[in-house]
Design a protein around this motif. Structure first.
Motif, PDB file in Angstrom:
ATOM      1  N   ALA A   1      -6.991  -8.864  -0.029  1.00  0.00           N
ATOM      2  CA  ALA A   1      -6.507  -9.013   1.344  1.00  0.00           C
ATOM      3  C   ALA A   1      -5.403 -10.059   1.406  1.00  0.00           C
ATOM      4  O   ALA A   1      -4.363  -9.868   2.039  1.00  0.00           O
ATOM      5  N   ARG A   2      -5.619 -11.187   0.717  1.00  0.00           N
ATOM      6  CA  ARG A   2      -4.601 -12.237   0.708  1.00  0.00           C
ATOM      7  C   ARG A   2      -3.297 -11.747   0.070  1.00  0.00           C
ATOM      8  O   ARG A   2      -2.198 -12.034   0.549  1.00  0.00           O
ATOM      9  N   ALA A   3      -3.446 -10.983  -1.030  1.00  0.00           N
ATOM     10  CA  ALA A   3      -2.255 -10.499  -1.727  1.00  0.00           C
ATOM     11  C   ALA A   3      -1.453  -9.579  -0.802  1.00  0.00           C
ATOM     12  O   ALA A   3      -0.227  -9.696  -0.710  1.00  0.00           O
ATOM     13  N   ILE A   4      -2.136  -8.671  -0.110  1.00  0.00           N
ATOM     14  CA  ILE A   4      -1.435  -7.756   0.792  1.00  0.00           C
ATOM     15  C   ILE A   4      -0.671  -8.554   1.850  1.00  0.00           C
ATOM     16  O   ILE A   4       0.510  -8.328   2.108  1.00  0.00           O
ATOM     17  N   LEU A   5      -1.366  -9.537   2.456  1.00  0.00           N
ATOM     18  CA  LEU A   5      -0.712 -10.336   3.493  1.00  0.00           C
ATOM     19  C   LEU A   5       0.499 -11.066   2.918  1.00  0.00           C
ATOM     20  O   LEU A   5       1.564 -11.097   3.539  1.00  0.00           O
ATOM     21  N   ASN A   6       0.351 -11.650   1.733  1.00  0.00           N
ATOM     22  CA  ASN A   6       1.455 -12.424   1.167  1.00  0.00           C
ATOM     23  C   ASN A   6       2.648 -11.554   0.814  1.00  0.00           C
ATOM     24  O   ASN A   6       3.792 -11.934   1.050  1.00  0.00           O
ATOM     25  N   ILE A   7       2.369 -10.375   0.248  1.00  0.00           N
ATOM     26  CA  ILE A   7       3.485  -9.498  -0.118  1.00  0.00           C
ATOM     27  C   ILE A   7       4.209  -9.025   1.131  1.00  0.00           C
ATOM     28  O   ILE A   7       5.432  -9.121   1.238  1.00  0.00           O
ATOM     29  N   LEU A   8       3.441  -8.561   2.125  1.00  0.00           N
ATOM     30  CA  LEU A   8       4.086  -8.061   3.339  1.00  0.00           C
ATOM     31  C   LEU A   8       4.864  -9.173   4.040  1.00  0.00           C
ATOM     32  O   LEU A   8       5.915  -8.953   4.607  1.00  0.00           O
ATOM     33  N   ARG A   9       4.323 -10.403   3.987  1.00  0.00           N
ATOM     34  CA  ARG A   9       4.961 -11.503   4.685  1.00  0.00           C
ATOM     35  C   ARG A   9       6.244 -11.953   3.996  1.00  0.00           C
ATOM     36  O   ARG A   9       7.095 -12.584   4.614  1.00  0.00           O
ATOM     37  N   SER A  10       6.379 -11.642   2.710  1.00  0.00           N
ATOM     38  CA  SER A  10       7.544 -12.144   1.990  1.00  0.00           C
ATOM     39  C   SER A  10       8.793 -11.319   2.280  1.00  0.00           C
ATOM     40  O   SER A  10       9.895 -11.724   1.942  1.00  0.00           O
TER      41      SER A  10
ATOM     42  N   GLU B   1      14.845   4.154  -4.795  1.00  0.00           N
ATOM     43  CA  GLU B   1      14.269   3.528  -5.994  1.00  0.00           C
ATOM     44  C   GLU B   1      14.963   2.198  -6.285  1.00  0.00           C
ATOM     45  O   GLU B   1      14.304   1.224  -6.665  1.00  0.00           O
ATOM     46  N   GLN B   2      16.281   2.170  -6.072  1.00  0.00           N
ATOM     47  CA  GLN B   2      17.012   0.928  -6.297  1.00  0.00           C
ATOM     48  C   GLN B   2      16.595  -0.119  -5.265  1.00  0.00           C
ATOM     49  O   GLN B   2      16.389  -1.279  -5.577  1.00  0.00           O
ATOM     50  N   TYR B   3      16.495   0.363  -4.043  1.00  0.00           N
ATOM     51  CA  TYR B   3      16.062  -0.504  -2.946  1.00  0.00           C
ATOM     52  C   TYR B   3      14.682  -1.077  -3.246  1.00  0.00           C
ATOM     53  O   TYR B   3      14.411  -2.259  -3.023  1.00  0.00           O
ATOM     54  N   ALA B   4      13.805  -0.221  -3.825  1.00  0.00           N
ATOM     55  CA  ALA B   4      12.446  -0.663  -4.133  1.00  0.00           C
ATOM     56  C   ALA B   4      12.458  -1.814  -5.127  1.00  0.00           C
ATOM     57  O   ALA B   4      11.729  -2.801  -4.962  1.00  0.00           O
ATOM     58  N   THR B   5      13.301  -1.694  -6.152  1.00  0.00           N
ATOM     59  CA  THR B   5      13.377  -2.789  -7.128  1.00  0.00           C
ATOM     60  C   THR B   5      13.752  -4.079  -6.422  1.00  0.00           C
ATOM     61  O   THR B   5      13.166  -5.138  -6.674  1.00  0.00           O
ATOM     62  N   ALA B   6      14.723  -3.979  -5.509  1.00  0.00           N
ATOM     63  CA  ALA B   6      15.143  -5.175  -4.768  1.00  0.00           C
ATOM     64  C   ALA B   6      13.968  -5.746  -3.974  1.00  0.00           C
ATOM     65  O   ALA B   6      13.721  -6.950  -3.988  1.00  0.00           O
ATOM     66  N   LEU B   7      13.229  -4.871  -3.298  1.00  0.00           N
ATOM     67  CA  LEU B   7      12.094  -5.334  -2.483  1.00  0.00           C
ATOM     68  C   LEU B   7      11.086  -6.088  -3.336  1.00  0.00           C
ATOM     69  O   LEU B   7      10.630  -7.175  -2.978  1.00  0.00           O
ATOM     70  N   TRP B   8      10.729  -5.504  -4.469  1.00  0.00           N
ATOM     71  CA  TRP B   8       9.735  -6.169  -5.317  1.00  0.00           C
ATOM     72  C   TRP B   8      10.259  -7.493  -5.841  1.00  0.00           C
ATOM     73  O   TRP B   8       9.516  -8.490  -5.882  1.00  0.00           O
ATOM     74  N   ALA B   9      11.539  -7.489  -6.218  1.00  0.00           N
ATOM     75  CA  ALA B   9      12.122  -8.739  -6.716  1.00  0.00           C
ATOM     76  C   ALA B   9      12.099  -9.798  -5.617  1.00  0.00           C
ATOM     77  O   ALA B   9      11.739 -10.967  -5.854  1.00  0.00           O
ATOM     78  N   ILE B  10      12.461  -9.386  -4.398  1.00  0.00           N
ATOM     79  CA  ILE B  10      12.445 -10.335  -3.274  1.00  0.00           C
ATOM     80  C   ILE B  10      11.029 -10.868  -3.069  1.00  0.00           C
ATOM     81  O   ILE B  10      10.800 -12.068  -2.921  1.00  0.00           O
TER      82      ILE B  10
END
Ligand SMILES: Nc1ncnc2c1ncn2[C@@H]1O[C@H](COP(=O)(O)OP(=O)(O)OP(=O)(O)O)[C@@H](O)[C@H]1O
Ligand SMILES: [Mg+2]
Lengths: 688, 252
Positions: free
Chosen positions: A536-545, A388-397
Motif C-alpha cells: 500500500a505504501r509503495a503504491i501511494l509513493n509511486i503515484l505521488r511521485s 513505451e518511451q513515455y513509460a520509461t520516462a515515468l518510471w525514471a521520474i
C-alpha cells in the motif's frame, strides 16, 4: 402559576428568530448571538443561489418546465436548505441541540450536481474507451528499455521478449536477435558522444583547439535534476536577503521598515500564488524556450515560497540568546552573527531541502511549457503516441522523485533532531574535519558548475529579453477587463475550482479505506499483513511521485481532452497524497483511549466508533480542505496538457499573444488562490 | 475474591515483566501495588482484565477463570471491571458526556451505540456518575478543556458507568499534583467503602499507600517481594523493594 411568570422575550425570541431566518437566512441565528453560524448560513445561501443562477444561465443545467416557464430543479434542494435554516433558528431558540447534517446535505447536493456537470464528467467514456486505455496501460508496464534487432530490424524488447532472450541465452539456444539498451534510455539518462572540445580543456592543454573529444551529454532526466538543483541553490541565495525585508521583527526597528515589510510580503504572496508552470509561460517570452527558462521559472516561485518561510522563521527566533549576547556588550553585527544566525541556519537548511523536493517535482513538468528537461520529452513522445518511451520516462521520474523525497526527508529529520554527533572523547582530529569539509565544498562546487552548464544559464539572454517581453509587461499592467473576457475567465475559474473539489472528493473516497491498509499500527504489526502495508505504501509513493500534468496525458487519451481528464488526473494525485496523510494520522492516534474502551468490554466496532473515529475525523477533514486548496493551484495548470479549465484559457491567450487577456487570467488566479489559501487556513484552524 | 496464581508474562522482545506472581484479593479490599518504575505493575493490572495476554498462570474471579475466557466471555467479564489510567485515556475531542457514556458500551448493542444512541436510563446513569465526581456542569464541554484532575474524575465516572465490582487503577494520580492526588484517591476510597467495590491500585508514594490501602503487594523486577498490611512496610522492607540507595519521600 409559575409558568405565567416567564418573561415574555423567552416566549417570543424563538418565534422572532424563526421568522427572521425565514426572511433572511442566518439572521435568526445571528439574533440569538450565534454570529458565526449566521454568517456561514447566509454566505453559503448566497453562494448556492448564485451558482444555481449561473449554471442555469450559462449551461441550461437541470431545467424543468413548469407550465410556460423553465426553472432549475436545483431550486428544490435550495428551498430545503432555506427550510433547514428556519428550523435551525427555531431549534436554537427552543434551546435544543440543532443539527447541521441536513443543511450540509442539501448544500452538497447542489454543489456536486453543478460540479459534476461543469467538469463534464462522462462516465461512459471510461467504459467505452476501456480497450484503448488497457492498451496504453500494457505499454506503460512495458517501457522501452531494451531494443532487439532481428535481421537488422530494431524493435522494442518488452519484458516477455527479454525473458525469452535470457532463457535462450542461459539454456544455450541461439537467441532470435541481438538485445541492447535502447536509444530511448540514452535519451533520458544521457550518452557519451564526441563533442567540440570545451575551452577549459584546451587551455589546460588536454585537447587541441577545434578537436572533438568524447563528452557525456546529459539526457533529459539529468537536465531535469540539474534544473531542480540549480533552482534550489539560486532561490535559497536570493531568498535569504529578501526574507530579512519580510520579517516584521527586523523591519520594525528600521525607519520606514514597516512599509517595506508590507510591500515585500504582498509581492511574495502574489508571486507565490502564480504556479511555477504559469511563470514558465511568462519566462519563455523573456528568455526563449529551454532549460534556462525552466530554471528561472522554478527559481522565481521558489524564492517567494522560501522567503516567506525564512521570514517567518526569523520572526520566531528565541529572543533570549539575542538579549544575552547584547548584554555582553556585543554590537549589532556581532549579535546577529552570534545569536541570530546560529538559530536560523538549521531551519533555513531544512526549508531549502523541502523546497528541493518540491522543485524536483515541478522540474519534471516545467518542460511542458518551457521546453526543456523530461517534461518536454514527455510532450514529444506522447504527441507521437510513443507510450513505451513515455513509460520509461515515468518510471525514471518515479525513481528519482522517490529518492529525492527520501533523502530530503532524512536530512530534514537529522537537522531537526540535531544531535551532537561525536561524544566529547571522540572528537575528530581538526585536520580530518577540515579535509572532510573541503571535500564536500569541492563536490558541491563541481555539481553546481556542472548544473550551471547543463541548464545553459546565460545572463546575457536575461539582459536582452525577447521582442514581445516589454509588450507583455505593459499588457500585464493594463489587463483586459471587458465583459466578454470577464465572463470567459470567470466561467473557466469556476470550472477549475469545481474540478479541484470533485478530484478531492473522489481521491478521498478511494483513499479512505486504502489509508487503513497503509497504516503501520494496523497492518504493519503482523508477519503477513506487513506485506499489505509495504504494498500500500509503495503504491501511494509511486503515484505521488508523478505530477498531475504527467497523468493528464494518459487520461486525455482515455476520456478525451477536457476538464474530465484533468479532474481524473488530479484525483489520482489527490488519492496518493490524501492516502499518505490519512495513514499517517491513523498512525499517530493515541492508543490510550483504545485501551480504555477495550477495558469497558466494548466490541471491536464500538472501539473503532468511540476511540478511533473521534480522533481521526478532525485531521481528516482538515487534510481534505488542504488538498482542495492544493488542487485549485494544480487545476490552474492541468489545462496546459489538455485538462481543461482556466489553464487552457491561459495557454490559448498566450499562444495568440493576447497578453492583456492572459494578464486577466493571471490576476484572477492570484485572487482565487489567495482566497482559497486564506479560507482553507481559517477553516482548518477552526477544526483543531 | 480475585485469585492470581503463578502469573508470568514474557513480552515478545524477551522482557520478563512478571515472574510467578501469586496473591489473593478479598471482596471489598483496597489493594495497593507498589514497586519501582518498570517493575511490572502495569503489566500485572492489565493481565487481570486481559488487555495483555498472560504467558502462563491462572487468574480466577469468583470461581470464573479469566485466563480461560473466550473473547466474548472476556468482554462480559470486563464490563464488571472498571479501569482508571495514569494518562486518563479520554477521547480528547469528544464531550465529557460521550466519554462517560462510552463506559456503558459493554452493555448495549453495537449498532445503536455506533450511532451514538443511548437509552434515557443510560443518560441518567451518566449524569449520576458525573454527579458522583462533581462534574455535572461540565457534561457538554470537550474532554481536553478540563484540567488533569477533572479529566481523571471523568475517567472514574466512565468506570462507574460499568457498575463495576472491581476497579483497576494504574497509577491514577501519577500525572497529578499532590493535592489533586488526595482528592482522586478519596473518590476511590469512597467507592471502596460505600459501595464495597474492590480496588486494585498501583501507587508510587508510600504515604499514599499507608493512607488509603487496606493491604499491599510489592513487585521488583517482575517478582512479588512483599505481601501484607501497608503498615508492615518498615525501613528494611522499603530498602528491599526500592533498593539500598532509596530514601523515603512524602507528599503533603
Ligand atoms: N509492550 C511491551 N513490550 C516489551 N516490553 C514491555 C512492554 N510493556 C512493558 N514492557 C517492559 O516490561 C517491564 C514492566 O513494565 P510495566 O509497564 O509493567 O512496569 P511498571 O511497573 O508499570 O512501570 P512504570 O512505573 O514505569 O509504569 C518493563 O521492563 C518494560 O520495559
Ligand atoms: Mg506503569
Amino acid at each position: 402559576m409559575a409558568n405565567s411568570l416567564i418573561p415574555p422575550q423567552n416566549l417570543e425570541s424563538p418565534i422572532l428568530a424563526t421568522v427572521s431566518s425565514l426572511i433572511i437566512p442566518g439572521l435568526g441565528q445571528a439574533l440569538q448571538k450565534k454570529y458565526q453560524r449566521g454568517i456561514f448560513i447566509l454566505t453559503f445561501g448566497i453562494i448556492l443561489a448564485s451558482l444555481i443562477y449561473w449554471s442555469t444561465a450559462t449551461l441550461k443545467l437541470g431545467l424543468i418546465s413548469l407550465g410556460t416557464i423553465q426553472v432549475s430543479w436545483l431550486w428544490i434542494p435550495f428551498g430545503l436548505y432555506w427550510l433547514w435554516n428556519v428550523l435551525d433558528a427555531n431549534a436554537i431558540g427552543m434551546k435544543k441541540t440543532p443539527g447541521i447534517l441536513a443543511g450540509i446535505i442539501f448544500a452538497f447536493i447542489i454543489i456536486y450536481v453543478i460540479a459534476w456537470n461543469v467538469t463534464e464528467v462522462k462516465l461512459y467514456r471510461l467504459v467505452e474507451r476501456f480497450n484503448d486505455a488497457r492498451m496504453v496501460s500494457v505499454k506503460l508496464l512495458n517501457p522501452d528499455i531494451f531494443t532487439i534487432s532481428i535481421n537488422g530490424e530494431d524493435s522494442i524488447c518488452d519484458w516477455g521478449c527479454l525473458y525469452t532472450y535470457l532463457e535462450d541465452k542461459i539454456s544455450g539456444h541461439q537467441p532470435a536477435g541481438v538485445v541492447r539498451i535502447s536509444d530511448n534510455v540514452f535519451d533520458i539518462f544521457g550518452r557519451i558522444k564526441p563533442q567540440p572540445a570545451p575551452g577549459w580543456r584546451v587551455s589546460l592543454g588536454l585537447a587541441a583547439e577545434g578537436s572533438r573529444v568524447d563528452t557525456f551529454v546529459a539526457g533529459t532526466l539529468v537536465e531535469t535534476i540539474a534544473m531542480g538543483l540549480m533552482a534550489t541553490l539560486l532561490s535559497t541565495l536570493f531568498a535569504i536577503p529578501i526574507s530579512f525585508l519580510a520579517a516584521q521583527n527586523i523591519m520594525s526597528r528600521v525607519p520606514g521598515g514597516a512599509i517595506v515589510y508590507y510591500i515585500v510580503r504582498t509581492l511574495l504572496n502574489i508571486v507565490r500564488a502564480i504556479d511555477t508552470i504559469v511563470w514558465g509561460l511568462i519566462v519563455i517570452v523573456w528568455v526563449g524556450l529551454g532549460n534556462f527558462a525552466g530554471v528561472i521559472a522554478l527559481t522565481i516561485h521558489s524564492i517567494a515560497a522560501l522567503a516567506k518561510l525564512f521570514s517567518e522563521e526569523i520572526e520566531h527566533i528565541d529572543n533570549g540568546p539575542v538579549e544575552a549576547i547584547s548584554a555582553t556588550g556585543a554590537n549589532q553585527i556581532q549579535t546577529i552573527s552570534h545569536a541570530v544566525i546560529p538559530q536560523i541556519i538549521p531551519a533555513f537548511l531544512s526549508y531549502s531541502l523541502l523546497r528541493w523536493d518540491i522543485n524536483m517535482r515541478s522540474a519534471t513538468v516545467i518542460g511542458f511549457v518551457a521546453g526543456g528537461g523530461i517534461g518536454f520529452f514527455v510532450v514529444e513522445t506522447t504527441r507521437q503516441g510513443a507510450y513505451e518511451q513515455y513509460a520509461t520516462a515515468l518510471w525514471a521520474i518515479a525513481i528519482v522523485i522517490i529518492l529525492v523525497d527520501y533523502i530530503s526527508a532524512r536530512w530534514r529529520e537529522n537537522i531537526v533532531a540535531d544531535q551532537p554527533k561525536e561524544s566529547v572523547d571522540k572528537v575528530q582530529k581538526p585536520i580530518i574535519r577540515t579535509l572532510k569539509v573541503a571535500f564536500y565544498v569541492l563536490l558541491g562546487l563541481i555539481i553546481a558548475v556542472y548544473c550551471w552548464n547543463v541548464t545553459e544559464i546565460s545572463i546575457r539572454s536575461m539582459l536582452s529579453p525577447g521582442k514581445n517581453f516589454s509588450r507583455l509587461l505593459m499588457d500585464f499592467i493594463h489587463i483586459d477587463l471587458t465583459a466578454n473576457v470577464r465572463m470567459v475567465v470567470l466561467q473557466q475559474m469556476i470550472v477549475t475550482v469545481f474540478q479541484a473539489m470533485l478530484a478531492t472528493t473522489i481521491g478521498a473516497i478511494i483513499a479512505l479505506p486504502f489509508s487503513f491498509l497503509a497504516a503501520k499500527n494496523l497492518t504493519g504489526t503482523r508477519k503477513y499483513s506487513i506485506w499489505i502495508y509495504y504494498a500500500a505504501r509503495a503504491i501511494l509513493n509511486i503515484l505521488r511521485s508523478i505530477e498531475a500534468l504527467l497523468y493528464v496525458v494518459i487520461f486525455i487519451f482515455w476520456v478525451g481532452i477536457g476538464p474530465f481528464a484533468g479532474m481524473l488526473a488530479l484525483a489520482v494525485t489527490s488519492f496518493a497524497l490524501i492516502g499518505k496523510l490519512f495513514s499517517e494520522s491513523i498512525e499517530n492516534i493515541d492508543p490510550g483511549p483504545i485501551e480504555a474502551i477495550n477495558a469497558t468490554g466494548a466490541s471491536r466496532v464500538q472501539m473503532i466508533v468511540f476511540a478511533i473515529l473521534p480522533q481521526i475525523t478532525p485531521p481528516f477533514i482538515s487534510y481534505l480542505i488542504y488538498q482542495w486548496d492544493i488542487n485549485v493551484r494544480m487545476a490552474t495548470i492541468i489545462g496546459f496538457a489538455g485538462g481543461g479549465g482556466i489553464g487552457l484559457t491561459l495557454t490559448t491567450y498566450f499562444g495568440m499573444l493576447q497578453y492583456h487577456k492572459a494578464g486577466t487570467v493571471v490576476a484572477v488566479i492570484v485572487v482565487v488562490v489567495a482566497i482559497m489559501d486564506f479560507a482553507s487556513a481559517k477553516l482548518r484552524h477552526m477544526l483543531i | 475474591m480475585l485469585k492470581v496464581e503463578n502469573l508470568s508474562k514474557t513480552y515478545p522482545n524477551g522482557t520478563q515483566a512478571l515472574k510467578n506472581v501469586s496473591f489473593e484479593v478479598k471482596e471489598g479490599e483496597f489493594l495497593a501495588v507498589i514497586g519501582l518504575s518498570g517493575s511490572g505493575k502495569s503489566t500485572l493490572l492489565r493481565c487481570i482484565n486481559r488487555l495483555i495476554e498472560p504467558t502462563s498462570g491462572k487468574i480466577t474471579w469468583d470461581d470464573e477463570d479469566i485466563t480461560a475466557a473466550s473473547s466474548s466471555e472476556i468482554r462480559k467479564i470486563r464490563r464488571k471491571i472498571g479501569m482508571v489510567f495514569q494518562q486518563f485515556n479520554l477521547v480528547k475531542r469528544s464531550s465529557v458526556l460521550t466519554n462517560v457514556l462510552s463506559g456503558r458500551l459493554g452493555y448495549v448493542d453495537t449498532l445503536t451505540s455506533s450511532l451514538h444512541l443511548f437509552s434515557a436510563a443510560d443518560h441518567q446513569r451518566a449524569m449520576d456518575s458525573l454527579d458522583q465526581v462533581g462534574l455535572t456542569d461540565k457534561a457538554h464541554v470537550r474532554a481536553d478543556s478540563l484540567s488533569g484532575g477533572q479529566q481523571q474524575r471523568v475517567g472514574i465516572a466512565r468506570a462507574l458507568m460499568q457498575e463495576p465490582r472491581l476497579i483497576l487503577a494504574d497509577e491514577p494520580v501519577a500525572s497529578l499534583d499532590p493535592v489533586l492526588a488526595h482528592s482522586i484517591l478519596k473518590y476511590l476510597e469512597q467507592l471502596n467503602k460505600e459501595r464495597g467495590i474492590t480496588v486494585l491500585c498501583s501507587l508510587h508514594f508510600l504515604d499514599l499507600v499507608h493512607r488509603y490501602a487496606t493491604s499491599a503487594i510489592a513487585l521488583k523486577d517482575g517478582e512479588m517481594v512483599f505481601q501484607g498490611l501497608p503498615k508492615q512496610i518498615d525501613d528494611a522492607q522499603f530498602k528491599a523493594i526500592y533498593g539500598q540507595e532509596a530514601e523515603r519521600v512524602s507528599v503533603i
